[in-house]
Design an enzyme around this catalytic site. Structure first.
Site, mmCIF file in Angstrom:
data_model
loop_
_atom_site.group_PDB
_atom_site.id
_atom_site.type_symbol
_atom_site.label_atom_id
_atom_site.label_comp_id
_atom_site.label_asym_id
_atom_site.label_seq_id
_atom_site.Cartn_x
_atom_site.Cartn_y
_atom_site.Cartn_z
ATOM 1 N N CYS A 29 0.829 -1.207 0.000
ATOM 2 C CA CYS A 29 0.000 0.000 0.000
ATOM 3 C C CYS A 29 0.863 1.256 0.000
ATOM 4 O O CYS A 29 1.676 1.454 0.911
ATOM 5 C CB CYS A 29 -0.920 0.001 1.221
ATOM 6 S SG CYS A 29 -1.861 1.531 1.411
ATOM 7 N N LYS A 56 -10.496 -8.789 5.761
ATOM 8 C CA LYS A 56 -10.002 -8.103 6.953
ATOM 9 C C LYS A 56 -10.446 -8.792 8.247
ATOM 10 O O LYS A 56 -11.560 -9.314 8.332
ATOM 11 C CB LYS A 56 -10.498 -6.657 6.952
ATOM 12 C CG LYS A 56 -10.061 -5.878 5.718
ATOM 13 C CD LYS A 56 -10.816 -4.567 5.591
ATOM 14 C CE LYS A 56 -10.493 -3.868 4.288
ATOM 15 N NZ LYS A 56 -11.304 -2.663 4.078
ATOM 16 N N VAL A 69 -5.842 1.118 5.854
ATOM 17 C CA VAL A 69 -4.479 1.276 6.342
ATOM 18 C C VAL A 69 -3.921 2.541 5.688
ATOM 19 O O VAL A 69 -4.345 2.914 4.600
ATOM 20 C CB VAL A 69 -3.587 0.050 6.011
ATOM 21 C CG1 VAL A 69 -4.069 -1.177 6.746
ATOM 22 C CG2 VAL A 69 -3.512 -0.208 4.512
ATOM 23 N N GLU A 82 -4.993 7.814 8.671
ATOM 24 C CA GLU A 82 -4.719 8.612 7.475
ATOM 25 C C GLU A 82 -3.213 8.918 7.386
ATOM 26 O O GLU A 82 -2.610 9.419 8.332
ATOM 27 C CB GLU A 82 -5.528 9.910 7.416
ATOM 28 C CG GLU A 82 -7.025 9.704 7.464
ATOM 29 C CD GLU A 82 -7.561 8.929 6.263
ATOM 30 O OE1 GLU A 82 -6.910 8.939 5.193
ATOM 31 O OE2 GLU A 82 -8.627 8.300 6.396
ATOM 32 N N SER A 83 -2.648 8.655 6.219
ATOM 33 C CA SER A 83 -1.198 8.734 6.066
ATOM 34 C C SER A 83 -0.623 10.119 6.346
ATOM 35 O O SER A 83 0.428 10.251 6.984
ATOM 36 C CB SER A 83 -0.796 8.282 4.661
ATOM 37 O OG SER A 83 -1.366 9.109 3.667
#
Length: 241
Positions: A29, A56, A69, A82-83
């Site tokens: 990802c 999941k 993710v 949240e990245s």
């Protein structure tokens, strides 16, 4: 890669120990890779738990309500998702080395660049799902137009990285997609890419590959291409990754 992807029926890991960090991720990802890049750049130890995004675990919704993710869990029980939010949180909590500049105007400009370039991310999907040469050419043209501001920025500043002499937050936030370009090129070796229009970005990419944080998560174009092909043809099996 031999990663273990937790799936439905697998037990939830024990609580995170005090003072420790756990990153819920998925090896391929790009958003999760952002968090891994920042953690590596900071030299912060962490536990990584890979999630099977096709199947999941039932308990994962307690960690991340949207079951996406990445998610960063602390020993205090706090969870950040949240990245971009995770990356900002880590930059505040672990200030050395700083990834955002002390110059707030520069930071604002980089955030605007990131927002602009974010429009390219969905175009990657169009590229790897394209079948006809016309569809491929259209996808390439669309991506090139969106990333042109990055080439312009490096030309204007003359810096090796967007962060200056070393990578900063913008560098790490866009790197996962730059890395995946290699996968797209591997899938479509005959597609003509306008590389001559992006000499600064090409030099940036070569320099990024030498960065220790990037090396810690770097995957080959062949690995990305293999993963993408499995998504496209529906053969993706997390147990065989």
């Amino acid at each position: 890669m031999g990663a273990k992807f937790l799936k439905k029926g697998d037990p939830q890991p024990p609580p995170v120990e005090a003072g420790k960090l756990r990153l819920y991720s998925m090896l391929y990802c790009p958003y999760a890779q952002r968090a891994r890049l920042v953690l590596a750049a900071k030299g912060v130890p962490f536990e990584m738990v890979d999630i099977n995004l096709k199947n999941k675990p039932e308990w994962y919704s307690k960690v991340h309500p949207e079951t996406k993710v990445p998610a960063l869990e602390m020993g205090s029980g706090e969870v950040v998702v949240e990245s971009l939010d995770i990356s900002d949180y880590l930059d505040r909590k672990f200030p050395e080395p700083p990834l955002w500049s002390a110059d707030q105007d520069k930071n604002l400009h980089h955030k605007q660049l990131l927002e602009t370039v974010g429009k390219a991310f969905p175009l990657y999907r169009k590229f790897f799902r394209a079948i006809t040469s016309q569809e491929l050419d259209e996808a390439v043209s669309s991506i090139a137009a969106v990333i042109q501001p990055l080439e312009n920025e490096l030309s204007k500043t003359g810096s090796k990285f967007f962060g200056g002499a070393r990578p900063g937050m913008l560098d790490y936030m866009i790197w996962p997609w730059a890395e995946r370009i290699e996968g797209l090129r591997t899938m479509h070796p005959d597609v003509k890419l306008p590389l001559q229009d992006f000499p600064r970005l090409l030099a940036w990419g070569a320099a990024m590959k030498q960065d220790p944080a990037v090396k810690a998560s770097l995957m080959s174009g062949e690995a990305h291409a293999s993963f993408i092909k499995k998504i496209v043809d529906g053969s993706l099996d997390y147990d065989k990754l």
